[in-house]
Write a protein that holds these residues in place. Sequence first.
Motif, PDB file in Angstrom:
ATOM      1  N   ASN A  84     -14.198   4.788  -1.914  1.00 54.89           N
ATOM      2  CA  ASN A  84     -13.833   5.948  -1.084  1.00 54.89           C
ATOM      3  C   ASN A  84     -13.126   7.037  -1.905  1.00 54.89           C
ATOM      4  OD1 ASN A  84     -11.942   3.764  -1.148  1.00 54.89           O
ATOM      5  ND2 ASN A  84     -10.634   4.868   0.261  1.00 54.89           N
ATOM      6  N   HIS A  85     -12.722   6.712  -3.148  1.00 58.02           N
ATOM      7  CA  HIS A  85     -12.133   7.738  -4.033  1.00 58.02           C
ATOM      8  C   HIS A  85     -13.117   8.061  -5.158  1.00 58.02           C
ATOM      9  CE1 HIS A  85      -8.277   7.368  -2.051  1.00 58.02           C
ATOM     10  NE2 HIS A  85      -8.304   6.061  -2.218  1.00 58.02           N
TER      11      HIS A  85
ATOM     12  N   LYS B  92     -12.029  11.083 -13.456  1.00 59.19           N
ATOM     13  CA  LYS B  92     -11.051  10.463 -14.365  1.00 59.19           C
ATOM     14  C   LYS B  92     -11.739   9.657 -15.468  1.00 59.19           C
ATOM     15  CE  LYS B  92      -8.114   7.503 -12.363  1.00 59.19           C
ATOM     16  NZ  LYS B  92      -7.074   6.996 -11.483  1.00 59.19           N
TER      17      LYS B  92
ATOM     18  N   TYR C 279     -12.322  -2.391 -10.265  1.00 55.92           N
ATOM     19  CA  TYR C 279     -11.523  -1.167 -10.378  1.00 55.92           C
ATOM     20  C   TYR C 279     -10.836  -0.947  -9.042  1.00 55.92           C
ATOM     21  CZ  TYR C 279     -10.557   3.622 -12.071  1.00 55.92           C
ATOM     22  OH  TYR C 279      -9.958   4.783 -12.510  1.00 55.92           O
ATOM     23  N   ALA C 280      -9.505  -1.049  -9.012  1.00 49.07           N
ATOM     24  CA  ALA C 280      -8.665  -0.829  -7.827  1.00 49.07           C
ATOM     25  C   ALA C 280      -8.650  -2.053  -6.891  1.00 49.07           C
ATOM     26  CB  ALA C 280      -9.076   0.416  -7.059  1.00 49.07           C
ATOM     27  N   ALA C 281      -7.483  -2.638  -6.801  1.00 48.10           N
ATOM     28  CA  ALA C 281      -7.307  -3.816  -5.940  1.00 48.10           C
ATOM     29  C   ALA C 281      -7.014  -3.340  -4.519  1.00 48.10           C
ATOM     30  CB  ALA C 281      -6.162  -4.672  -6.479  1.00 48.10           C
ATOM     31  N   THR C 282      -8.036  -2.801  -3.901  1.00 52.77           N
ATOM     32  CA  THR C 282      -7.861  -2.216  -2.562  1.00 52.77           C
ATOM     33  C   THR C 282      -7.813  -3.318  -1.503  1.00 52.77           C
ATOM     34  OG1 THR C 282     -10.244  -2.124  -2.294  1.00 52.77           O
ATOM     35  CG2 THR C 282      -9.198  -0.186  -3.253  1.00 52.77           C
ATOM     36  N   ALA C 283      -7.290  -2.937  -0.345  1.00 53.21           N
ATOM     37  CA  ALA C 283      -7.335  -3.875   0.787  1.00 53.21           C
ATOM     38  C   ALA C 283      -8.795  -4.188   1.122  1.00 53.21           C
ATOM     39  CB  ALA C 283      -6.629  -3.250   1.980  1.00 53.21           C
ATOM     40  N   LYS C 284      -9.648  -3.181   0.996  1.00 51.23           N
ATOM     41  CA  LYS C 284     -11.071  -3.374   1.300  1.00 51.23           C
ATOM     42  C   LYS C 284     -11.696  -4.448   0.407  1.00 51.23           C
ATOM     43  CE  LYS C 284     -12.270   0.973   0.767  1.00 51.23           C
ATOM     44  NZ  LYS C 284     -10.929   1.553   0.620  1.00 51.23           N
TER      45      LYS C 284
ATOM     46  N   LYS D 249       1.223  -4.572  -7.343  1.00 51.48           N
ATOM     47  CA  LYS D 249       0.072  -5.479  -7.305  1.00 51.48           C
ATOM     48  C   LYS D 249      -0.207  -6.094  -8.680  1.00 51.48           C
ATOM     49  CE  LYS D 249      -2.240  -2.820  -3.646  1.00 51.48           C
ATOM     50  NZ  LYS D 249      -3.409  -2.013  -3.278  1.00 51.48           N
TER      51      LYS D 249
ATOM     52  N   GLU E 195     -12.793  11.392  -7.315  1.00 48.31           N
ATOM     53  CA  GLU E 195     -11.570  11.412  -8.131  1.00 48.31           C
ATOM     54  C   GLU E 195     -11.707  10.461  -9.330  1.00 48.31           C
ATOM     55  OE1 GLU E 195      -8.117  10.464  -5.771  1.00 48.31           O
ATOM     56  OE2 GLU E 195      -6.762  10.432  -7.489  1.00 48.31           O
ATOM     57  N   ILE E 196     -12.289   9.298  -9.095  1.00 48.53           N
ATOM     58  CA  ILE E 196     -12.373   8.295 -10.164  1.00 48.53           C
ATOM     59  C   ILE E 196     -13.468   8.655 -11.175  1.00 48.53           C
ATOM     60  CG2 ILE E 196     -12.882   5.850 -10.641  1.00 48.53           C
ATOM     61  CD1 ILE E 196     -11.397   5.281  -7.923  1.00 48.53           C
TER      62      ILE E 196
ATOM     63  N   THR F 223      -3.498   0.696 -10.378  1.00 49.71           N
ATOM     64  CA  THR F 223      -2.356   1.541 -10.775  1.00 49.71           C
ATOM     65  C   THR F 223      -1.059   1.206 -10.043  1.00 49.71           C
ATOM     66  OG1 THR F 223      -3.085   3.120  -9.108  1.00 49.71           O
ATOM     67  CG2 THR F 223      -3.791   3.549 -11.383  1.00 49.71           C
TER      68      THR F 223
ATOM     69  N   THR G 197      -0.499   6.759  -4.171  1.00 42.46           N
ATOM     70  CA  THR G 197      -1.293   6.356  -5.346  1.00 42.46           C
ATOM     71  C   THR G 197      -2.565   7.188  -5.523  1.00 42.46           C
ATOM     72  OG1 THR G 197      -2.314   4.631  -4.019  1.00 42.46           O
ATOM     73  CG2 THR G 197      -0.541   3.945  -5.501  1.00 42.46           C
ATOM     74  N   SER G 198      -2.971   7.917  -4.515  1.00 38.53           N
ATOM     75  CA  SER G 198      -4.168   8.755  -4.695  1.00 38.53           C
ATOM     76  C   SER G 198      -3.766  10.232  -4.698  1.00 38.53           C
ATOM     77  CB  SER G 198      -5.166   8.495  -3.560  1.00 38.53           C
ATOM     78  OG  SER G 198      -6.113   9.546  -3.531  1.00 38.53           O
TER      79      SER G 198
ATOM     80  N   PHE H   6       0.842  -1.212   0.000  1.00 39.61           N
ATOM     81  CA  PHE H   6       0.000   0.000   0.000  1.00 39.61           C
ATOM     82  C   PHE H   6       0.873   1.257   0.000  1.00 39.61           C
ATOM     83  CE2 PHE H   6      -1.991   3.524   2.182  1.00 39.61           C
ATOM     84  CZ  PHE H   6      -2.913   3.816   1.193  1.00 39.61           C
TER      85      PHE H   6
HETATM   86  P1  TMP Z   1      -6.559   1.031  -0.548  1.00 39.38           P
HETATM   87  O1  TMP Z   1      -8.005   1.373  -0.644  1.00 39.38           O
HETATM   88  O2  TMP Z   1      -6.269  -0.231   0.120  1.00 39.38           O
HETATM   89  O3  TMP Z   1      -5.864   2.221   0.019  1.00 39.38           O
HETATM   90  O4  TMP Z   1      -5.952   0.832  -2.021  1.00 39.38           O
HETATM   91  C1  TMP Z   1      -5.954   1.759  -3.024  1.00 39.38           C
HETATM   92  C2  TMP Z   1      -5.624   1.022  -4.322  1.00 39.38           C
HETATM   93  O5  TMP Z   1      -6.447   1.554  -5.343  1.00 39.38           O
HETATM   94  C3  TMP Z   1      -4.188   1.199  -4.815  1.00 39.38           C
HETATM   95  O6  TMP Z   1      -3.634  -0.057  -5.172  1.00 39.38           O
HETATM   96  C4  TMP Z   1      -4.282   2.055  -6.052  1.00 39.38           C
HETATM   97  C5  TMP Z   1      -5.682   1.793  -6.518  1.00 39.38           C
HETATM   98  N1  TMP Z   1      -6.282   2.906  -7.241  1.00 39.38           N
HETATM   99  C6  TMP Z   1      -6.464   2.778  -8.612  1.00 39.38           C
HETATM  100  O7  TMP Z   1      -6.115   1.748  -9.207  1.00 39.38           O
HETATM  101  N2  TMP Z   1      -7.034   3.823  -9.280  1.00 39.38           N
HETATM  102  C7  TMP Z   1      -7.427   4.979  -8.656  1.00 39.38           C
HETATM  103  O8  TMP Z   1      -7.941   5.894  -9.314  1.00 39.38           O
HETATM  104  C8  TMP Z   1      -7.247   5.082  -7.246  1.00 39.38           C
HETATM  105  C9  TMP Z   1      -7.667   6.326  -6.507  1.00 39.38           C
HETATM  106  C10 TMP Z   1      -6.667   4.013  -6.570  1.00 39.38           C
END
Ligand code: TMP
Length: 386
Positions: free
Chosen positions: A366-367, A374, A304-309, A334, A370-371, A330, A72-73, A68
């Motif tokens: 949560n973003h 984009k 879209y986005a491999a977040t921890a969540k 990962k 921003e997304i 991004t 990235t944001s 993490f």
């Molecule tokens: P997180 O929620 O665990 O903090 O992870 C954020 C992940 O989301 C990080 O790997 C980058 C990715 N991400 C995108 O791929 N595109 C985006 O526009 C944003 C804001 C985050």
Amino acid sequence: MECRICNSTMKKFLDLGMQPIANNFLVVGDILDEFFYHLELFFCPECYSVQVGNCPEKEKIYHKGYTFYTSTSNYMARHFKELADDIKASVLEKDGFIVEIGSNDGTFLKNFRGYKHLGVEPSESVDSMARKKGLRTWNDFFCEELAERIVEQKGQADVIVTTNAFPHMIDRISVLKGIKKLLSDTGVWVNEEAYLGDVVSLRSYDQFYNEHIYFSSVSSFKKNMDLFGMFLYDALPMDVHGGSMRYLVSKVPPVAKSVRAFENNEKLRDFEHFEKFGEAIKESRKNFLHKVFDAVGNGGVVGYAATAKSTTVLNYCKVGPRLVDRIYDTTPAKQWKLSPGMHIPVVPYDSFKKDKPKNVVLFAWNHYREIMEKEKDMDINWIIPI
Ligand code: TMP
């Protein structure tokens, strides 16, 4: 289970099943050895905190493979710049000393070049990025003993900052004793973290995973400070990470009206409230599965986005690569790996627009702003997973 803060008996309100380590993206060879733990949530009727029960050891999470990166944001980078400007304008003198605990890749701390500063960060992968930016950091876990070493070598801090880091630190008693020793008598501790009130009202159960161990309402955060002889003097709601609170803490007594108002109005002190929340999460899973099944038969689904969540949601709902083909992200560390537990391929974001996916699960909800900005030129059926 015993409360890690006040030793009272906690009550369970949610079982999210067996879960892998949230940011542990895998290569194929890692699959057989993948580590899982039982993710259960408890409420403490005495100090009103919510805590993850069984946690993997911290060394299993924060190491040279931690993926993490705060940078990235862009939205968060701007948020941290604004916080830094506020701190410079209101509490930190030019010759003051600022310490950030959980300094990650230096996204916040880089605003303090030219100031006496120190970052403390246990994950080498992100810490080395901060050092490449010319920042002074210690690659270690913060605790009471480490705080004593900082005081010995560099003196007490005028400002301590933790953003989305304090709830990650399982050894809360040692961490709080350390913060109290490190903070000067006139100093301020600025702590930002997800706000329990927003987690409950948004049903954002995907905030629960092995890194986010503690959740606080203002009432519970204040109780926690009282217990350690520190003073919560302000609580400011923040529109980041799906609803956060900025807490301002000092070693001297003022308590702002805002804190009293929260204490009077928050309904987060009764277990029944959390039992209902637990039931609402089961509904949320059903809704998400319905949306995904519909979309699979109607053009396929990607993430879209491999977040921890996303790890919590995917593993709780048992959604794997047969339902969600791939996740665009991004973060290079990962990409071309498999998501924890469910093993969905993570691919670089670069091809997202070209691939024109029809149905997309927005794991980084949560973003959202921003997304959406984009991707405003894309025609997408966005699915929010919670
Ligand atoms: P997180 O929620 O665990 O903090 O992870 C954020 C992940 O989301 C990080 O790997 C980058 C990715 N991400 C995108 O791929 N595109 C985006 O526009 C944003 C804001 C985050």
